[in-house]
Design a protein around this motif. Structure first.
Motif, PDB file in Angstrom:
ATOM      1  N   VAL A 116       0.843  -1.198   0.000  1.00  0.00           N
ATOM      2  CA  VAL A 116       0.000   0.000   0.000  1.00  0.00           C
ATOM      3  C   VAL A 116       0.881   1.251   0.000  1.00  0.00           C
ATOM      4  O   VAL A 116       0.609   2.222  -0.716  1.00  0.00           O
ATOM      5  CB  VAL A 116      -0.942  -0.003   1.216  1.00  0.00           C
ATOM      6  CG1 VAL A 116      -1.710   1.319   1.305  1.00  0.00           C
ATOM      7  CG2 VAL A 116      -1.923  -1.158   1.128  1.00  0.00           C
ATOM      8  N   LEU A 117       1.958   1.219   0.795  1.00  0.00           N
ATOM      9  CA  LEU A 117       2.875   2.359   0.853  1.00  0.00           C
ATOM     10  C   LEU A 117       3.612   2.536  -0.480  1.00  0.00           C
ATOM     11  O   LEU A 117       3.790   3.658  -0.961  1.00  0.00           O
ATOM     12  CB  LEU A 117       3.874   2.177   1.991  1.00  0.00           C
ATOM     13  CG  LEU A 117       3.283   2.173   3.403  1.00  0.00           C
ATOM     14  CD1 LEU A 117       4.356   1.852   4.434  1.00  0.00           C
ATOM     15  CD2 LEU A 117       2.636   3.516   3.708  1.00  0.00           C
ATOM     16  N   SER A 118       4.038   1.416  -1.088  1.00  0.00           N
ATOM     17  CA  SER A 118       4.699   1.494  -2.391  1.00  0.00           C
ATOM     18  C   SER A 118       3.735   2.014  -3.453  1.00  0.00           C
ATOM     19  O   SER A 118       4.115   2.784  -4.348  1.00  0.00           O
ATOM     20  CB  SER A 118       5.233   0.117  -2.800  1.00  0.00           C
ATOM     21  OG  SER A 118       6.232  -0.324  -1.915  1.00  0.00           O
ATOM     22  N   GLY A 119       2.476   1.592  -3.350  1.00  0.00           N
ATOM     23  CA  GLY A 119       1.456   2.098  -4.265  1.00  0.00           C
ATOM     24  C   GLY A 119       1.267   3.592  -4.113  1.00  0.00           C
ATOM     25  O   GLY A 119       1.079   4.318  -5.097  1.00  0.00           O
ATOM     26  N   ALA A 120       1.340   4.085  -2.856  1.00  0.00           N
ATOM     27  CA  ALA A 120       1.215   5.526  -2.612  1.00  0.00           C
ATOM     28  C   ALA A 120       2.357   6.282  -3.268  1.00  0.00           C
ATOM     29  O   ALA A 120       2.166   7.365  -3.829  1.00  0.00           O
ATOM     30  CB  ALA A 120       1.187   5.801  -1.109  1.00  0.00           C
ATOM     31  N   ALA A 121       3.575   5.706  -3.207  1.00  0.00           N
ATOM     32  CA  ALA A 121       4.727   6.344  -3.850  1.00  0.00           C
ATOM     33  C   ALA A 121       4.518   6.436  -5.357  1.00  0.00           C
ATOM     34  O   ALA A 121       4.909   7.424  -5.993  1.00  0.00           O
ATOM     35  CB  ALA A 121       6.007   5.573  -3.534  1.00  0.00           C
ATOM     36  N   LEU A 122       3.886   5.413  -5.936  1.00  0.00           N
ATOM     37  CA  LEU A 122       3.625   5.425  -7.378  1.00  0.00           C
ATOM     38  C   LEU A 122       2.540   6.433  -7.742  1.00  0.00           C
ATOM     39  O   LEU A 122       2.720   7.270  -8.631  1.00  0.00           O
ATOM     40  CB  LEU A 122       3.223   4.027  -7.852  1.00  0.00           C
ATOM     41  CG  LEU A 122       2.793   3.901  -9.312  1.00  0.00           C
ATOM     42  CD1 LEU A 122       3.927   4.311 -10.249  1.00  0.00           C
ATOM     43  CD2 LEU A 122       2.342   2.478  -9.620  1.00  0.00           C
ATOM     44  N   VAL A 123       1.394   6.377  -7.057  1.00  0.00           N
ATOM     45  CA  VAL A 123       0.276   7.243  -7.449  1.00  0.00           C
ATOM     46  C   VAL A 123       0.499   8.691  -7.041  1.00  0.00           C
ATOM     47  O   VAL A 123      -0.185   9.592  -7.537  1.00  0.00           O
ATOM     48  CB  VAL A 123      -1.073   6.734  -6.878  1.00  0.00           C
ATOM     49  CG1 VAL A 123      -1.347   5.320  -7.345  1.00  0.00           C
ATOM     50  CG2 VAL A 123      -1.116   6.831  -5.369  1.00  0.00           C
ATOM     51  N   PHE A 124       1.461   8.941  -6.140  1.00  0.00           N
ATOM     52  CA  PHE A 124       1.762  10.328  -5.780  1.00  0.00           C
ATOM     53  C   PHE A 124       2.073  11.153  -7.020  1.00  0.00           C
ATOM     54  O   PHE A 124       1.711  12.329  -7.119  1.00  0.00           O
ATOM     55  CB  PHE A 124       2.948  10.381  -4.815  1.00  0.00           C
ATOM     56  CG  PHE A 124       3.395  11.786  -4.484  1.00  0.00           C
ATOM     57  CD1 PHE A 124       2.758  12.495  -3.480  1.00  0.00           C
ATOM     58  CD2 PHE A 124       4.420  12.399  -5.179  1.00  0.00           C
ATOM     59  CE1 PHE A 124       3.155  13.796  -3.170  1.00  0.00           C
ATOM     60  CE2 PHE A 124       4.824  13.683  -4.887  1.00  0.00           C
ATOM     61  CZ  PHE A 124       4.185  14.389  -3.869  1.00  0.00           C
ATOM     62  N   PHE A 125       2.725  10.526  -7.986  1.00  0.00           N
ATOM     63  CA  PHE A 125       3.134  11.263  -9.174  1.00  0.00           C
ATOM     64  C   PHE A 125       1.946  11.656 -10.039  1.00  0.00           C
ATOM     65  O   PHE A 125       2.079  12.487 -10.931  1.00  0.00           O
ATOM     66  CB  PHE A 125       4.146  10.436  -9.964  1.00  0.00           C
ATOM     67  CG  PHE A 125       5.361  10.086  -9.142  1.00  0.00           C
ATOM     68  CD1 PHE A 125       6.040  11.066  -8.449  1.00  0.00           C
ATOM     69  CD2 PHE A 125       5.794   8.785  -9.029  1.00  0.00           C
ATOM     70  CE1 PHE A 125       7.142  10.762  -7.673  1.00  0.00           C
ATOM     71  CE2 PHE A 125       6.900   8.463  -8.250  1.00  0.00           C
ATOM     72  CZ  PHE A 125       7.581   9.459  -7.571  1.00  0.00           C
TER      73      PHE A 125
END
Length: 505
Positions: A257-266
């Protein structure tokens, strides 16, 4: 020249000499270098939506759900929105206090000093130039896809002196360069129309997607963790954090979930560009915070709607199995192949407005830097009648068009992210500095719980920078080295702050 160009108590030869806020605001009114205040809170909010809602809304959520978070991708979007909101609050405080062009460059010049301001301005040029060229390139690619879907036989490349040239990117950049020269308000009206069209397409896709909703697809909401695919990737393609720590990339579970947040942040990147229009906003102390936060709220709602529709339509494993998962993947999986046409048109409309805002942002950053003398001042001249930076708009448009039409600029896509995040980090820290150095400064908007929230914002953004590949960091270092060379060869000797004190070397 007026010695008030520097308000720093440091020696004038210091790399960290600062420019007073009062002089910054006064320079914005310099005859022949002025911009016209024509934008409303609505225009500003639409600018935010225009630059943030592009092709990413149709693909980044699907990639994050399939590769990292599963149905919990909605939590990834919420976390990313929170991280973005923290950084945007810092921008809003500065923009309402120093309502001039330049965004992070201007803010750091008033707080952290000239050299850091130049470096962050150089980073913004990297972000906006690369983003404009990459988005224009993809606009040409999706134009070809739309032609194919609707059975229109028009070639999207032409031969020029034996070189294959994509005419689509050059056309769209040329059109918006002309519009921006004619006036910011006129450009904003065109932008508003295109933005409303693409928002309408996104809402349509969400509504149709929800008709295929099956709650069973949301179970398990947070899939159990498992070894990530591609964990043994070569050093250049690994994230800097993974390379330094030797950690395996995360897949599913809480870490996913945290890695997904790093991706969708962009997908939220772009709101910093809105701050570059501060000098063209009516009643900026009230309008800027309203426009920036209104745009962020609307974008977040759209992203959450797409995420819910997407993960409710098909199991996340379907997305994980696709090579390049997108909303179209989900629609095809449920038998709604027609959606590919609607999504392609939506992407084309989405990218159109992004290009316009990026071109405007690039010229405004260059305007602020050249007005201060760090780049040749003749570039900062504005039109007497329309109050637009004609020279800089032409230079910006030509640079973006040449990169998009004649190079494989898409390989530099991650450079957009590292340029943006570096600006986020420094602006967050600059808020803390300005609170200490100028507690008397009127602030229409104040970041709550300072210095805690600005520091948290800086740490989060730096963490996201560490998730970019080592190759991106190497390219970033090269770009910074080039920028430092230009500063010491030209900018430092010609900066108005230095010249005002009689310094010339």
């Amino acid at each position: 020249m007026n010695p008030s160009h520097t308000a720093s108590s440091r020696p004038s030869r210091s790399l960290f000499r600062t420019k007073s806020i009062e002089q910054t605001i006064a320079d914005a009114a310099e005859p022949g270098r002025q911009l016209k205040r024509t934008l409303s809170a609505w225009d500003l909010m639409i600018l935010g939506v225009a630059v943030a809602v592009g092709a990413g809304i149709f693909s980044v959520g699907a990639r994050a759900a399939g590769s990292f978070a599963g149905p919990a991708v909605t939590m990834s979007f919420l976390l990313a929105a929170l991280a973005c909101a923290l950084a945007i609050m810092c921008y809003a405080e500065f923009a309402s206090s120093i309502p001039v062009a330049g965004s992070a460059y201007t803010y750091t010049y008033a707080t952290l000093g000239e050299f850091i301001a130049w470096i962050i301005g150089w980073d913004l040029i990297l972000e906006l130039l690369t983003a404009g060229a990459v988005i224009a390139k993809y606009w040409g690619i999706y134009l070809a896809m739309v032609f194919e879907l609707f059975d229109v036989h028009i070639p999207t490349t032409i031969a020029v002196l034996g070189i294959s040239v994509d005419w689509g990117p050059i056309l769209i950049v040329g059109v918006f360069t002309c519009l921006l020269i004619l006036g910011t308000k006129m450009s904003a009206r065109v932008n508003n129309v295109f933005t409303l069209i693409k928002v309408g397409i996104v809402v349509f896709v969400i509504v149709v997607g929800l008709t295929y909703f099956d709650a069973a697809n949301l179970t398990p909401f947070v899939p159990p963790p498992e070894p990530a695919v591609g964990g043994d990737a070569e050093a250049w393609s690994q994230s800097l954090l993974s390379w330094m720590t030797g950690a395996e990339p995360a897949r599913y579970g809480v870490a996913g979930v945290l890695s997904g947040a790093a991706l969708v942040f962009f997908a939220f990147i772009g709101f910093d560009v809105v701050a570059t229009s501060a000098e063209e906003v009516k009643d900026p102390q009230r309008t800027l915070p309203l426009g920036i936060f209104g745009g962020l709220a609307l974008v977040t709602l759209l992203y959450l709607g797409v995420a819910v529709a997407l993960t409710g339509m098909v199991p996340y494993t379907v997305l994980a199995a696709a090579d390049n998962p997108s909303l179209a993947t989900a629609f095809v999986a449920v038998g709604a192949d027609w959606a590919a046409q609607v999504i392609s048109v939506g992407i084309l409309a989405g990218l159109t407005t992004v290009i316009m805002v990026l071109l405007m942002g690039l010229s405004r950053v260059l305007l602020a830097i050249s007005r201060d003398g760090l780049l040749p001042r003749w570039l900062s001249v504005t039109s007497e009648t329309r109050k637009t930076p004609v020279r800089l708009q032409l230079v910006s448009g030509a640079a973006v068009a040449l990169l998009a039409g004649f190079t494989q600029v898409e390989i530099l896509e991650e450079m957009i992210n590292i340029g943006t995040l570096s600006a986020f980090v420094l602006v967050s820290l600059a808020v803390v500095v300005l609170r200490r150095t100028r507690p008397d400064l009127p602030r229409a908007f104040r970041v709550p719980w300072s210095p805690l929230l600005p520091i948290v914002s800086a740490v989060l953004c730096f963490y996201l920078m560490l998730n970019l590949t080592t190759l991106t960091w190497v390219r970033f270092a090269v770009w910074l080295a080039i920028g430092a060379a230009i500063y010491f060869a030209y900018g430092r000797r010609h900066a108005r702050v230095g010249l005002a004190t009689g310094e010339r070397t």
